[in-house]
Enzyme design. Structure first.
Site, PDB file in Angstrom:
ATOM      1  N   CYS B  79     -36.157 -11.991 -30.749  1.00  0.00           N
ATOM      2  CA  CYS B  79     -37.002 -12.743 -31.690  1.00  0.00           C
ATOM      3  C   CYS B  79     -38.118 -11.850 -32.249  1.00  0.00           C
ATOM      4  O   CYS B  79     -37.826 -10.919 -32.976  1.00  0.00           O
ATOM      5  CB  CYS B  79     -37.528 -14.020 -31.040  1.00  0.00           C
ATOM      6  SG  CYS B  79     -38.184 -15.202 -32.245  1.00  0.00           S
ATOM      7  N   HIS B 184     -32.568 -16.720 -29.141  1.00  0.00           N
ATOM      8  CA  HIS B 184     -33.048 -16.509 -27.773  1.00  0.00           C
ATOM      9  C   HIS B 184     -31.880 -16.614 -26.791  1.00  0.00           C
ATOM     10  O   HIS B 184     -31.499 -17.715 -26.422  1.00  0.00           O
ATOM     11  CB  HIS B 184     -34.118 -17.551 -27.428  1.00  0.00           C
ATOM     12  CG  HIS B 184     -35.398 -17.338 -28.152  1.00  0.00           C
ATOM     13  ND1 HIS B 184     -36.434 -16.599 -27.612  1.00  0.00           N
ATOM     14  CD2 HIS B 184     -35.808 -17.711 -29.376  1.00  0.00           C
ATOM     15  CE1 HIS B 184     -37.431 -16.555 -28.473  1.00  0.00           C
ATOM     16  NE2 HIS B 184     -37.083 -17.221 -29.559  1.00  0.00           N
ATOM     17  N   GLU B 186     -31.887 -16.078 -23.736  1.00  0.00           N
ATOM     18  CA  GLU B 186     -32.361 -16.679 -22.476  1.00  0.00           C
ATOM     19  C   GLU B 186     -32.474 -18.195 -22.567  1.00  0.00           C
ATOM     20  O   GLU B 186     -32.703 -18.862 -21.570  1.00  0.00           O
ATOM     21  CB  GLU B 186     -33.709 -16.050 -22.074  1.00  0.00           C
ATOM     22  CG  GLU B 186     -34.926 -16.546 -22.854  1.00  0.00           C
ATOM     23  CD  GLU B 186     -35.121 -15.921 -24.237  1.00  0.00           C
ATOM     24  OE1 GLU B 186     -34.173 -15.309 -24.763  1.00  0.00           O
ATOM     25  OE2 GLU B 186     -36.230 -16.062 -24.785  1.00  0.00           O
TER      26      GLU B 186
END
Lengths: 264, 217
Positions: B79, B184, B186
């Site tokens: 990001c 993202h 994660e």
């Protein structure tokens, strides 16, 4: 393309999930992290923890809950309830929350939204608005303190101001519909989504799969939130997504849920 | 050890935890000099470009991140950590990125709501190998939160995947040892953890000498 998020919400009191009906009648429903992981595995796109604990000690408990969630939950997590300052928000973000929602504190001091947006970025600032229908020129009015206190404030005007001040997302709950199972307040949802340039999560009133489809198509919400129907296992997230996809709404397939790819 | 750069901005814990989940020896590193000892570097990023760029410099990380990348260590930017690889962003004219990749970070356009805060499907760039996506199904959805995205110069430099949001948006880049994602990983469930697994595997291969350590940018 635009896609819609399906968002189970957990009311958390002293570290435990409570099932709220019409904001009041509370029943224990387990560990929020266990439940969030279950919803992740079932295809949830995001989860919300709403801290309804009154005490200060309870707030610290929430930070621990978020830390535990960070170990096991790999979808976005929004945390709200009792956030009164940039520091409160920071604690939750550093613990592993992706977004923090503010409600009453932002109404009391709207600058809080501006400060949070400046220091933390708009993308993690969610302004939650609890709304009831009223008669007269203003169709919807803002309520605070979990729906117990009425403000003489036009919900649409507040939604617009919150976004101007830096909210990156709005979470709009119809308190008339909450817990009734009679569907989202579509007119409210549509009015807010049309009035602002940021994503809007509709909340309150889901009773069946068709309500999600209506919230996306007629309400044009970017996120659809529900609690009781998921906690009571009355509706499966996979069925919601199948119905949305069949209706032509962009949605992440439930088959990609959880933490490992199987026969995907 | 995979160093996750801890420069005091928002939720960095999730990136660390997701890497640990897929078996990496990953930890948040607040001391820039420790990047020198790391086998690989992950630069996450949330919030605003200007704030992240300033924190990266004021905490002394900028030079060590550049050194790690130039030395050929596996690098993953996420990001804003992706945006920082470019020189400048329309989000904040007063802030300087690292300028390692050519191009500019621009505001998303089209009649769409911003931030682009939702799951979206990855569209792979035709005819281009994407190591980060190897073994991952074509119809894969990942989670985005952003209002700005890099526009590489030369056009499509390193771009291995885009998504559609009011037009094509650069979603993933691979240039030598540098991997970067607008989304993202994660926070992208099983698909995201698979991408992180590819990164950890790549780190292992580089460490074992099975893959030539690239020259760096």
């Amino acid at each position: 393309m635009k896609s819609v998020r399906i968002i189970p919400c957990m009311d958390v009191d002293g570290g435990r999930v409570k099932k709220g009906v019409r904001f009041l009648d509370l029943v224990d429903a387990g560990d929020p992290v266990d439940l969030a992981v279950r919803y992740d595995a079932e295809g949830a796109d995001e989860v919300v923890f709403l801290d309804i604990t009154a005490s200060h000690e309870g707030r610290e408990t929430m930070v621990e809950v978020v830390e535990r969630a960070a170990d096991r939950l790999f979808i976005p997590l929004t945390v709200g309830g009792g956030v009164r300052s940039v520091d409160d928000a920071k604690k939750l973000l550093y613990a592993g929350a992706d977004k923090v929602s503010v409600n009453t504190a932002a109404l009391e001091r709207p600058e809080l939204i501006t400060e949070m947006a400046r220091e933390l970025g708009s993308q993690c600032v969610v302004v939650a608005i609890d709304v009831k229908r009223v008669s007269g020129a203003v169709r919807w009015s803002v309520y605070t303190h979990g729906g117990r206190r009425a403000l003489r404030l036009d919900a649409l005007a507040w939604a617009v101001e919150a976004v101007e001040r830096g909210a990156g997302e709005l979470l709009v709950t119809s308190m008339d519909r909450d817990g009734t199972g009679s569907g989202f307040d579509i007119a409210l949802t549509r009015a807010v989504t049309d009035a602002v340039s940021v994503p809007v999560i509709a909340s309150g009133g889901v009773g069946g799969v068709a309500d999600f489809v209506e919230g996306a198509l007629s309400g044009r919400a970017e996120g659809l939130l529900a609690a009781g129907v998921f906690h009571r296992r009355e509706i499966a997230i996979a069925d919601v997504k199948e119905a949305l996809a069949a209706a032509g709404v962009g949605v992440r397939p439930a088959s990609q849920a959880g933490v490992s790819l199987h026969d995907h | 050890m995979i160093a996750v750069v801890d420069y005091g901005i928002g939720n960095l814990r999730s990136a660390e935890k997701a890497l640990v989940r897929v078996g990496a020896d990953a930890r948040l590193v607040a001391d820039p000099e420790e990047l020198g000892e790391a086998a690989a570097v992950v630069l996450p990023g949330v919030g605003a470009f200007g704030m992240c760029a300033r924190e990266l410099r004021s905490r002394g990380f900028a030079r060590f991140v550049v050194e790690a990348i130039e030395s050929g260590k596996p690098f993953l930017g996420i990001c804003i950590g992706f945006h920082l690889l470019y020189g400048r962003s329309e989000e904040d004219d007063t802030a300087k990125g690292l300028g390692l990749l050519g191009g500019t970070v621009r505001r998303l356009s089209g009649s769409v709501k911003l931030p682009h805060m939702q799951w979206n499907r990855l569209d792979r760039t035709r005819g281009r190998e994407a190591a980060m996506l190897s073994g991952i199904h074509g119809d894969s959805w990942v989670y985005f939160v952003h209002s700005y995205a890099p526009v590489p110069d030369p056009v499509m430099q390193g771009v291995v995947a885009t998504c559609d949001y009011g037009g094509p948006v650069v979603a993933g880049v691979e240039v030598g040892n540098v991997w970067a994602t607008q989304f993202h990983p994660e926070k992208s469930g099983a698909v995201g953890l698979s991408i992180l697994t590819r990164f950890v595997e790549r780190c292992g291969e580089v460490a074992a000498g099975r893959v030539m350590r690239s020259e760096g940018l």
